[in-house]
Motif scaffolding. Structure first.
Motif, short mmCIF file in Angstrom:
data_model
loop_
_atom_site.label_atom_id
_atom_site.label_comp_id
_atom_site.label_asym_id
_atom_site.label_seq_id
_atom_site.Cartn_x
_atom_site.Cartn_y
_atom_site.Cartn_z
N VAL A 1 0.85 -1.18 0.00
CA VAL A 1 0.00 0.00 0.00
C VAL A 1 0.89 1.24 0.00
O VAL A 1 2.10 1.16 0.24
N ILE A 2 0.29 2.38 -0.27
CA ILE A 2 1.01 3.64 -0.24
C ILE A 2 0.63 4.39 1.02
O ILE A 2 -0.55 4.60 1.30
N GLY A 3 1.63 4.79 1.79
CA GLY A 3 1.37 5.52 3.02
C GLY A 3 1.10 6.99 2.75
O GLY A 3 1.46 7.52 1.71
N GLY A 4 0.45 7.63 3.70
CA GLY A 4 0.21 9.06 3.60
C GLY A 4 -1.01 9.45 2.80
O GLY A 4 -1.30 10.64 2.63
N VAL A 5 -1.74 8.46 2.27
CA VAL A 5 -2.97 8.72 1.53
C VAL A 5 -4.02 7.71 1.99
O VAL A 5 -3.71 6.72 2.65
N ASP A 6 -5.28 7.97 1.62
CA ASP A 6 -6.34 7.01 1.91
C ASP A 6 -6.29 5.95 0.82
O ASP A 6 -6.99 6.03 -0.19
N TYR A 7 -5.43 4.96 1.04
CA TYR A 7 -5.18 3.97 -0.01
C TYR A 7 -6.42 3.14 -0.32
O TYR A 7 -6.70 2.84 -1.49
N HIS A 8 -7.17 2.79 0.71
CA HIS A 8 -8.39 2.00 0.48
C HIS A 8 -9.35 2.76 -0.43
O HIS A 8 -9.92 2.19 -1.36
N GLN A 9 -9.51 4.05 -0.19
CA GLN A 9 -10.41 4.85 -1.02
C GLN A 9 -9.89 4.95 -2.45
O GLN A 9 -10.67 4.92 -3.40
N SER A 10 -8.58 5.04 -2.60
CA SER A 10 -8.01 5.14 -3.95
C SER A 10 -8.33 3.89 -4.77
O SER A 10 -8.58 3.97 -5.98
N GLN A 11 -8.35 2.74 -4.11
CA GLN A 11 -8.65 1.51 -4.83
C GLN A 11 -10.14 1.40 -5.17
O GLN A 11 -10.52 0.84 -6.20
N LEU A 12 -10.98 1.96 -4.31
CA LEU A 12 -12.41 2.04 -4.63
C LEU A 12 -12.62 2.98 -5.81
O LEU A 12 -13.44 2.71 -6.70
N ASP A 13 -11.87 4.07 -5.82
CA ASP A 13 -11.94 5.01 -6.95
C ASP A 13 -11.56 4.31 -8.24
O ASP A 13 -12.19 4.52 -9.29
N PHE A 14 -10.53 3.47 -8.17
CA PHE A 14 -10.08 2.79 -9.38
C PHE A 14 -11.12 1.80 -9.89
O PHE A 14 -11.32 1.65 -11.10
N LYS A 15 -11.82 1.14 -8.98
CA LYS A 15 -12.88 0.22 -9.39
C LYS A 15 -13.99 0.98 -10.12
O LYS A 15 -14.54 0.49 -11.11
N ASN A 16 -14.29 2.17 -9.64
CA ASN A 16 -15.31 2.99 -10.31
C ASN A 16 -14.84 3.43 -11.70
O ASN A 16 -15.64 3.51 -12.64
N ILE A 17 -13.56 3.70 -11.82
CA ILE A 17 -12.99 4.08 -13.11
C ILE A 17 -13.08 2.91 -14.09
O ILE A 17 -13.45 3.07 -15.25
N LEU A 18 -12.77 1.72 -13.60
CA LEU A 18 -12.87 0.53 -14.45
C LEU A 18 -14.32 0.28 -14.89
O LEU A 18 -14.57 -0.20 -16.00
N ALA A 19 -15.26 0.61 -14.01
CA ALA A 19 -16.67 0.44 -14.36
C ALA A 19 -17.04 1.35 -15.52
O ALA A 19 -17.82 0.97 -16.41
N LEU A 20 -16.49 2.55 -15.54
CA LEU A 20 -16.74 3.47 -16.65
C LEU A 20 -16.18 2.91 -17.95
O LEU A 20 -16.81 3.00 -19.01
N VAL A 21 -15.00 2.31 -17.87
CA VAL A 21 -14.41 1.69 -19.06
C VAL A 21 -15.31 0.56 -19.55
O VAL A 21 -15.56 0.43 -20.75
N GLY A 22 -15.82 -0.23 -18.61
CA GLY A 22 -16.72 -1.32 -18.97
C GLY A 22 -18.00 -0.84 -19.62
O GLY A 22 -18.61 -1.56 -20.42
N ASN A 23 -18.40 0.39 -19.30
CA ASN A 23 -19.60 0.98 -19.89
C ASN A 23 -19.28 1.81 -21.13
O ASN A 23 -20.09 2.64 -21.57
N LYS A 24 -18.07 1.58 -21.67
CA LYS A 24 -17.62 2.25 -22.90
C LYS A 24 -17.56 3.78 -22.75
O LYS A 24 -17.88 4.53 -23.67
#
Length: 273
Positions: A187-210
């Motif tokens: 993980v990366i310290g000094g940031v909300d790493y868990h939230q960043s990975q949730l953000d990335f899942k949402n980004i991937l969902a957008l890709v999946g929706n073209k």
């Protein structure tokens, strides 16, 4: 003394002339690749489907390679050239590998990901897929260059990483970014790493929706808020290394969001004067 100075000048000029000026001076287009019963196994060729380059495709990719010409990249290009990982191939698909224990060999299957281009760290093959030529191109909102330009350089940074023995896993890189093992994962310290990975899942969902353009814009904006070029750069150390160097070179605003520690590391690894 004048003779010595003259000799030094001549040598300096010769070295400068021999030094690659762009990635186009280093990379070569290859139409063929041979697999065998051992390594790389026939399953690799079957999975990726090597194809000959068309002249139009060479011209498109050649322009991207020619644009990778920042003076700060001299060392990176020299390393890639010296290690001989310079052949780029036209492929239909990507591939993942697995260890076939019973047959004692690495075998490959076609990847489900429709990557524009990729570097296979097992075979050192650099492949440009159909998606690279058919995918929609758009401008990066901060770097003001074609996103595919950054994609091409990103993969060359992976090659640089491989050529140097995967320095993306070095303690020096970990320390500069903040990567560490928390007992379960890196993980990366000094940031909300868990939230960043949730953000990335949402980004991937957008890709999946073209909605690729929207996904890319969010990847950039949210990443910058975290102090990184993209949220993608926070997913693992290999992509972190490639993304950070890619945007450090192509995004003139990178100095505003990359930490001084990260910038110092990049300058060191690129051996900037």
């Amino acid at each position: 003394m004048s003779f010595v100075l003259g000799l030094v000048t001549i040598l300096s000029v010769a070295q400068a002339q021999a030094r690659p000026q762009s990635a186009l001076d280093v990379m070569t287009f290859e139409d063929e690749f041979t697999c065998n019963d051992k390594f790389p196994h026939h399953s690799f060729c079957e999975a990726v489907e090597f194809r000959p380059w068309s002249e139009a495709e060479k011209q498109i990719v050649g322009e991207y390679l020619a644009n990778i010409n920042d003076p700060r990249l001299g060392h990176l290009l020299e390393v890639i050239k010296s290690k001989g990982i310079t052949k780029i191939h036209r492929v239909g698909y990507g591939a993942t590998w697995y260890n076939n224990i019973s047959k004692r060999r690495a075998e490959f299957v076609r990847s489900r990901d429709k990557a524009l281009l990729w570097v296979n760290p097992v075979t050192n093959v650099i492949g440009f897929s159909d998606s690279f030529f058919t995918g929609t191109s758009f401008m990066d909102p901060h770097a003001k260059v074609d996103r595919k330009q950054i994609n091409v350089f990103h993969e060359l940074v992976h090659v640089f990483d491989v050529a140097l023995g995967h320095i993306s896993t070095s303690q020096e890189f970990y320390d500069s970014v903040g990567w560490h093992w928390d007992g379960k994962e890196h993980v990366i310290g000094g940031v909300d790493y868990h939230q960043s990975q949730l953000d990335f899942k949402n980004i991937l969902a957008l890709v999946g929706n073209k909605q690729s353009a929207r996904a890319y814009a969010q990847d950039r904006e949210l990443g910058i808020q975290y102090g990184f070029p993209t949220v993608y750069s926070m997913t693992n150390t290999h992509e972190s290394f490639a993304e950070i160097i890619s945007y450090y070179i192509f995004d003139p605003t990178a100095k505003d969001y990359l930490s001084p520690k990260i910038q110092a590391y990049v300058k060191s690894v690129l051996k900037e004067d």
